[in-house]
Design a protein around this motif. Structure first.
Motif, PDB file in Angstrom:
ATOM      1  N   GLN A 191      -2.370  11.164  -4.888  1.00 30.23           N
ATOM      2  CA  GLN A 191      -3.727  10.657  -5.153  1.00 30.23           C
ATOM      3  C   GLN A 191      -3.819   9.983  -6.507  1.00 30.23           C
ATOM      4  O   GLN A 191      -4.470   8.945  -6.656  1.00 30.23           O
ATOM      5  CB  GLN A 191      -4.743  11.798  -5.096  1.00 30.23           C
ATOM      6  CG  GLN A 191      -5.220  12.105  -3.702  1.00 30.23           C
ATOM      7  CD  GLN A 191      -6.210  13.263  -3.667  1.00 30.23           C
ATOM      8  OE1 GLN A 191      -6.909  13.529  -4.640  1.00 30.23           O
ATOM      9  NE2 GLN A 191      -6.247  13.960  -2.556  1.00 30.23           N
ATOM     10  N   ILE A 192      -3.187  10.594  -7.509  1.00 33.24           N
ATOM     11  CA  ILE A 192      -3.249   9.987  -8.844  1.00 33.24           C
ATOM     12  C   ILE A 192      -2.550   8.637  -8.840  1.00 33.24           C
ATOM     13  O   ILE A 192      -3.061   7.665  -9.395  1.00 33.24           O
ATOM     14  CB  ILE A 192      -2.637  10.929  -9.900  1.00 33.24           C
ATOM     15  CG1 ILE A 192      -3.523  12.168 -10.048  1.00 33.24           C
ATOM     16  CG2 ILE A 192      -2.496  10.219 -11.244  1.00 33.24           C
ATOM     17  CD1 ILE A 192      -2.985  13.188 -11.000  1.00 33.24           C
ATOM     18  N   LYS A 193      -1.400   8.549  -8.188  1.00 34.30           N
ATOM     19  CA  LYS A 193      -0.729   7.249  -8.106  1.00 34.30           C
ATOM     20  C   LYS A 193      -1.662   6.227  -7.450  1.00 34.30           C
ATOM     21  O   LYS A 193      -1.799   5.099  -7.931  1.00 34.30           O
ATOM     22  CB  LYS A 193       0.581   7.370  -7.325  1.00 34.30           C
ATOM     23  CG  LYS A 193       1.224   6.045  -6.930  1.00 34.30           C
ATOM     24  CD  LYS A 193       1.711   5.214  -8.135  1.00 34.30           C
ATOM     25  CE  LYS A 193       2.191   3.828  -7.690  1.00 34.30           C
ATOM     26  NZ  LYS A 193       2.616   2.979  -8.803  1.00 34.30           N
ATOM     27  N   PHE A 194      -2.307   6.633  -6.375  1.00 32.93           N
ATOM     28  CA  PHE A 194      -3.175   5.690  -5.672  1.00 32.93           C
ATOM     29  C   PHE A 194      -4.337   5.245  -6.559  1.00 32.93           C
ATOM     30  O   PHE A 194      -4.663   4.056  -6.625  1.00 32.93           O
ATOM     31  CB  PHE A 194      -3.708   6.316  -4.380  1.00 32.93           C
ATOM     32  CG  PHE A 194      -4.573   5.371  -3.592  1.00 32.93           C
ATOM     33  CD1 PHE A 194      -4.006   4.329  -2.878  1.00 32.93           C
ATOM     34  CD2 PHE A 194      -5.953   5.496  -3.584  1.00 32.93           C
ATOM     35  CE1 PHE A 194      -4.793   3.433  -2.167  1.00 32.93           C
ATOM     36  CE2 PHE A 194      -6.750   4.605  -2.878  1.00 32.93           C
ATOM     37  CZ  PHE A 194      -6.170   3.571  -2.167  1.00 32.93           C
ATOM     38  N   ALA A 195      -4.941   6.178  -7.258  1.00 34.33           N
ATOM     39  CA  ALA A 195      -6.109   5.848  -8.077  1.00 34.33           C
ATOM     40  C   ALA A 195      -5.698   5.270  -9.425  1.00 34.33           C
ATOM     41  O   ALA A 195      -6.542   4.974 -10.263  1.00 34.33           O
ATOM     42  CB  ALA A 195      -6.969   7.094  -8.287  1.00 34.33           C
ATOM     43  N   SER A 196      -4.410   5.102  -9.624  1.00 33.35           N
ATOM     44  CA  SER A 196      -3.919   4.746 -10.949  1.00 33.35           C
ATOM     45  C   SER A 196      -3.275   3.358 -10.927  1.00 33.35           C
ATOM     46  O   SER A 196      -3.502   2.536 -11.814  1.00 33.35           O
ATOM     47  CB  SER A 196      -2.898   5.814 -11.332  1.00 33.35           C
ATOM     48  OG  SER A 196      -2.466   5.688 -12.615  1.00 33.35           O
ATOM     49  N   SER A 197      -2.481   3.075  -9.902  1.00 37.73           N
ATOM     50  CA  SER A 197      -1.891   1.745  -9.774  1.00 37.73           C
ATOM     51  C   SER A 197      -1.528   1.437  -8.323  1.00 37.73           C
ATOM     52  O   SER A 197      -0.704   0.572  -8.061  1.00 37.73           O
ATOM     53  CB  SER A 197      -0.673   1.601 -10.693  1.00 37.73           C
ATOM     54  OG  SER A 197       0.367   2.478 -10.307  1.00 37.73           O
ATOM     55  N   VAL A 198      -2.132   2.150  -7.380  1.00 36.02           N
ATOM     56  CA  VAL A 198      -2.058   1.925  -5.941  1.00 36.02           C
ATOM     57  C   VAL A 198      -0.656   2.120  -5.349  1.00 36.02           C
ATOM     58  O   VAL A 198      -0.421   3.079  -4.630  1.00 36.02           O
ATOM     59  CB  VAL A 198      -2.621   0.537  -5.526  1.00 36.02           C
ATOM     60  CG1 VAL A 198      -2.630   0.393  -4.004  1.00 36.02           C
ATOM     61  CG2 VAL A 198      -4.031   0.345  -6.077  1.00 36.02           C
ATOM     62  N   ALA A 199       0.277   1.199  -5.626  1.00 39.30           N
ATOM     63  CA  ALA A 199       1.576   1.247  -4.953  1.00 39.30           C
ATOM     64  C   ALA A 199       2.558   0.379  -5.716  1.00 39.30           C
ATOM     65  O   ALA A 199       2.201  -0.303  -6.665  1.00 39.30           O
ATOM     66  CB  ALA A 199       1.438   0.749  -3.518  1.00 39.30           C
ATOM     67  N   ARG A 253       0.149  16.404  -3.021  1.00 39.05           N
ATOM     68  CA  ARG A 253      -1.120  15.749  -2.664  1.00 39.05           C
ATOM     69  C   ARG A 253      -1.819  15.179  -3.901  1.00 39.05           C
ATOM     70  O   ARG A 253      -2.214  14.011  -3.920  1.00 39.05           O
ATOM     71  CB  ARG A 253      -2.034  16.755  -1.938  1.00 39.05           C
ATOM     72  CG  ARG A 253      -2.792  16.092  -0.817  1.00 39.05           C
ATOM     73  CD  ARG A 253      -3.660  17.065  -0.040  1.00 39.05           C
ATOM     74  NE  ARG A 253      -5.015  16.555  -0.037  1.00 39.05           N
ATOM     75  CZ  ARG A 253      -6.075  17.253  -0.388  1.00 39.05           C
ATOM     76  NH1 ARG A 253      -5.965  18.497  -0.775  1.00 39.05           N
ATOM     77  NH2 ARG A 253      -7.273  16.691  -0.348  1.00 39.05           N
ATOM     78  N   LEU A 256       0.837  -1.209   0.000  1.00 36.90           N
ATOM     79  CA  LEU A 256       0.000   0.000   0.000  1.00 36.90           C
ATOM     80  C   LEU A 256       0.868   1.254   0.000  1.00 36.90           C
ATOM     81  O   LEU A 256       2.019   1.212   0.432  1.00 36.90           O
ATOM     82  CB  LEU A 256      -0.891   0.003   1.243  1.00 36.90           C
ATOM     83  CG  LEU A 256      -2.115  -0.933   1.181  1.00 36.90           C
ATOM     84  CD1 LEU A 256      -2.817  -0.994   2.520  1.00 36.90           C
ATOM     85  CD2 LEU A 256      -3.091  -0.446   0.104  1.00 36.90           C
ATOM     86  N   ARG A 308      -0.262  14.023 -15.745  1.00 42.40           N
ATOM     87  CA  ARG A 308      -1.702  13.960 -15.492  1.00 42.40           C
ATOM     88  C   ARG A 308      -2.094  14.895 -14.355  1.00 42.40           C
ATOM     89  O   ARG A 308      -3.200  15.430 -14.336  1.00 42.40           O
ATOM     90  CB  ARG A 308      -2.121  12.520 -15.177  1.00 42.40           C
ATOM     91  CG  ARG A 308      -2.129  11.629 -16.424  1.00 42.40           C
ATOM     92  CD  ARG A 308      -2.165  10.150 -16.086  1.00 42.40           C
ATOM     93  NE  ARG A 308      -3.377   9.764 -15.406  1.00 42.40           N
ATOM     94  CZ  ARG A 308      -3.551   8.595 -14.775  1.00 42.40           C
ATOM     95  NH1 ARG A 308      -2.561   7.716 -14.744  1.00 42.40           N
ATOM     96  NH2 ARG A 308      -4.683   8.314 -14.204  1.00 42.40           N
TER      97      ARG A 308
END
Lengths: 482, 482
Positions: free
Chosen positions: B343-351, B339, B152, B194
């Protein structure tokens, strides 16, 4: 629960009794026939009957009372389907939902909080870490080039081959050369969306849906159109068909097998019709199959992709829920969109680490995956019964929940007068996090719903936190009624 | 070449002689003073002088003639700066370039081809595979939860801490809590783009630029505006400043330290001015620092981010070129955009997979990274001299090339009458791939340029392929002149 040919007798008996409870033939409070009676009647050994009763007890379906026998516990009522009224497309609500998703995720990461709802397995011993570790260590020794040379697309042939081979258990015929490895299922969904839409397009999504789709759609400049669902049968096709006829959707994204958060499976006929519809209207369906292998019943119900005639179904999945939660190895098979999607992956993040992909390939080839999945499905089925039991015990009367056909997510409907958002805030103050239902749709509906997760140990802290949540919900109800 | 305090005497001597050749004080064909003369004159041992001469020979800068001594070899002329005439924005050219990028990548992956140009290290023994393997195996044994529980965000603190610590060698003060781990540098660039643009925006890019940016920009609906560069000093700021004043750019993306494909470093003053410009105009600069640690000279020239006042510089990098090409571990530090980008990383490929991130963290903490980088820089510096020598030997007279200040990429300018695109096709027929220059800009200019790469073994097949390429180029010239 899962019933496999060759299952031991005690499992068959437990399963039969469970069905009787579900169908009301064994009502809450009823006493099970004594062990001796059942053994005589069914020509089973006393030990077999005892094992079945104990399993039902472990699952939280019956309770043993000293010197009196086993009694059926109160059942958690099952959530019913409701019509989906289209909300006005309030952009403010949508933004509030996006902000709240961040708030929830941030809260869940706070050290010291007890989380009841994230979909990230924390039951380490249930996953074959030791075997995967041995395989990975051996690869590190024998093939150092997996570290020292570049990981490039399309990635190791072995794992792509095994993915295609294994997809047959869901009725899918995949081409290993079209399997694109991704960073988890979310990158697969992301790439599929980028490949088949342009900013400004509208994408049909289930309501409720996997909440991470919402920030993703927003950030790609896509509009979400909510489609009605039923808690037991998933996506309802009438509205979708009308929208397809009117050419109002650029793509559809759905979880036909084990929906997040509802745990539903679409009936076979609906799956076939969905495949036919997207082929007829030439609108891509992005099928999220991440929980499909965690169906409780065997043999597995097939994927919609199994009925895809002309390659309009893009299937996305991952090993994050089923095999190696830490590896972030996902994949997609893009059907007719293969070329574009492979290009987007390349121009987007190149490839997945070859070491981890190869390790999963070796594991799958070793033949241990099916046996592991059988254990995992059974373990989650038991865990789910226990979670439903805990919800019945601790949340206020009038609470309902889905009866998931697989996976480990439970969609809980609180009684009239509760607000999940309010409850989230109150729980957070007590270092407990849940995922409020309004996160699961861009319109913020489902504020009387919560998602809970059974992929944690349900002992001690979890049960205590659920009990606290119940108290908070009752306080909320009291103040709503007062 | 790299000159570190404490370098052995023979390295200092070799470096001095190399400078004399570059500056023309030792002309091609000139004989070096005999070993004895030099030893006497400089009060060095004969062995030291011999070692220096042999190093120059290994680097392809001098050749030994039996019984006559060492002679300076022909120098490859250095590519000069040229003005950048803005091409009409021909959408067809742009699409043709995108198609050709795919064609080149596909060709490079064909089994049996000898590739001369991909930027993917294949010199396995130069990377610390054994030590990384040991660390990873130990982690697998001691911490199986790195496999069996979810990876995560934000990922292991150790590696983020070490990244921030190590960034100081490039003059950057990074906040470990703002380091976002990504799937290689490309995902970092993708997320940065992005996060700071919307479809339809215009992004300033260097001309030439890293070609994978072009499909990425196209696919995100972004327009590319080419900015002029100089082969030795990189991005030229005049045009950029005008565009910023006119508010025509939503973002700028640049490689100030070791540019791909030119190998240039922006002078310190230009870096400071660039940082000031983007802060003044409040336009984010996405700084691609992937090769910055492979500068040949020590101490390292700082990143533009070192001079960023208000967080307008997003720095993106990776360990794919420097440490673990197979791990695909990249990162970004988003400054004021942290920030959104997280968020984009999380909504894009999580970790990213925690196992690999932790292994890199342990390696960095062990202190072996600096020593490894010193070796790697020196090895690539030698390799680059050798590649330039091979180009001088095998490509037609009139060929020029950059004199890279680091990395392993060489930007080769063919004589008038050559076409890199034509040469690519002809070479492909002989199972050789190169990267034609027209791929490096959306307008398809640079058709007289090729990128070559020194991250392969230059022995046998490479040299033979380069010799074939030379023959094909001469044939092309002959037919152009005939």
């Amino acid at each position: 629960m899962a019933l496999h040919t060759g299952d031991p007798l005690y499992l068959a008996l437990a399963s039969e009794l469970r069905s009787a409870m579900e169908e009301g033939r064994l009502a809450p409070g009823a006493r099970l026939p004594s062990i001796r009676e059942t053994a005589t009647m069914r020509r089973l050994s006393m030990n077999t009957v005892l094992a079945a009763y104990r399993l039902l007890e472990t699952r939280g379906l019956v309770e043993a009372k000293p010197h009196s026998g086993y009694f059926v516990k109160a059942q958690l009522p099952i959530t019913e389907g409701r019509p989906l009224r289209q909300a006005g497309r309030a952009r403010e609500t949508e933004l509030a939902v996006l902000d709240q998703i961040t708030a929830v995720i941030t809260a869940q990461a706070l050290p010291g909080t007890v989380d009841l709802s994230l979909a990230c397995p924390r039951l380490g011993p249930w996953y074959p870490g030791e075997k995967l570790g041995r395989i990975t260590s051996r690869l590190l020794q024998q093939r150092p080039e997996l570290i020292t040379t570049y990981s490039l697309p399309p990635g190791p042939p072995l794992v792509r081959d095994q993915i295609a081979r294994h997809a047959q258990t869901l009725g899918m015929k995949l081409d290993p050369d079209r399997v694109v490895l991704t960073n988890g299922c979310l990158e697969a969904l992301q790439i599929a969306l980028r490949g088949v839409t342009r900013p400004g397009d509208t994408v049909g999504i289930e309501s409720p849906t996997y909440f991470s789709l919402l920030p993703l759609l927003a950030e790609l400049g896509l509009k979400a159109r909510e489609l009605p669902t039923h808690p037991e049968t998933g996506l309802v096709l009438g509205t979708l068909e009308a929208l397809l006829c009117e050419k109002r959707l650029a793509a559809v994204i759905a979880m036909p097998n084990i929906h997040n958060p509802m745990g539903s499976i679409m009936p076979l006929a609906a799956k076939k019709r969905l495949a036919a519809l997207v082929n007829l209207h030439k609108v891509p369906l992005i099928e999220d199959a991440i929980y499909a292998e965690l169906q409780f019943r065997a043999p597995l119900e097939p994927a919609v992709r199994a009925f895809d005639a002309d390659g309009w179904v893009i299937v996305c999945s991952s090993f994050s829920k089923t095999l190696a939660p830490g590896f972030r190895l996902g994949w997609l098979e893009g059907g007719r969109f293969h070329r574009e999607l492979a290009q987007i992956k390349f121009a987007s993040s190149v490839a997945q680490p070859a070491l981890l992909a190869e390790a999963v390939g070796v594991f799958l080839e070793s033949g241990g995956y099916e046996a592991h999945l059988r254990h995992l499905r059974r373990a989650y089925a038991i865990q789910m019964d226990r979670l439903r039991g805990l919800v019945a015990d601790h949340l206020p009367a009038g609470t309902r929940a889905t009866s998931p056909a697989g996976g480990y997510l439970l969609w809980v409907e609180l009684p009239e007068g509760c607000s999940a958002q309010g409850l989230f805030q109150k729980a957070l103050a007590e270092m407990i996090t849940v995922t409020p239902g309004n996160l699961f749709s861009p319109s913020g509906r489902y504020d009387r719903y919560l998602r809970l997760s059974a992929c944690y140990s349900l002992e001690g802290p979890f049960t205590r936190a659920l009990s606290t949540l119940g108290r908070l919900a009752r306080e909320q109800l009291a103040s709503a009624r007062g």
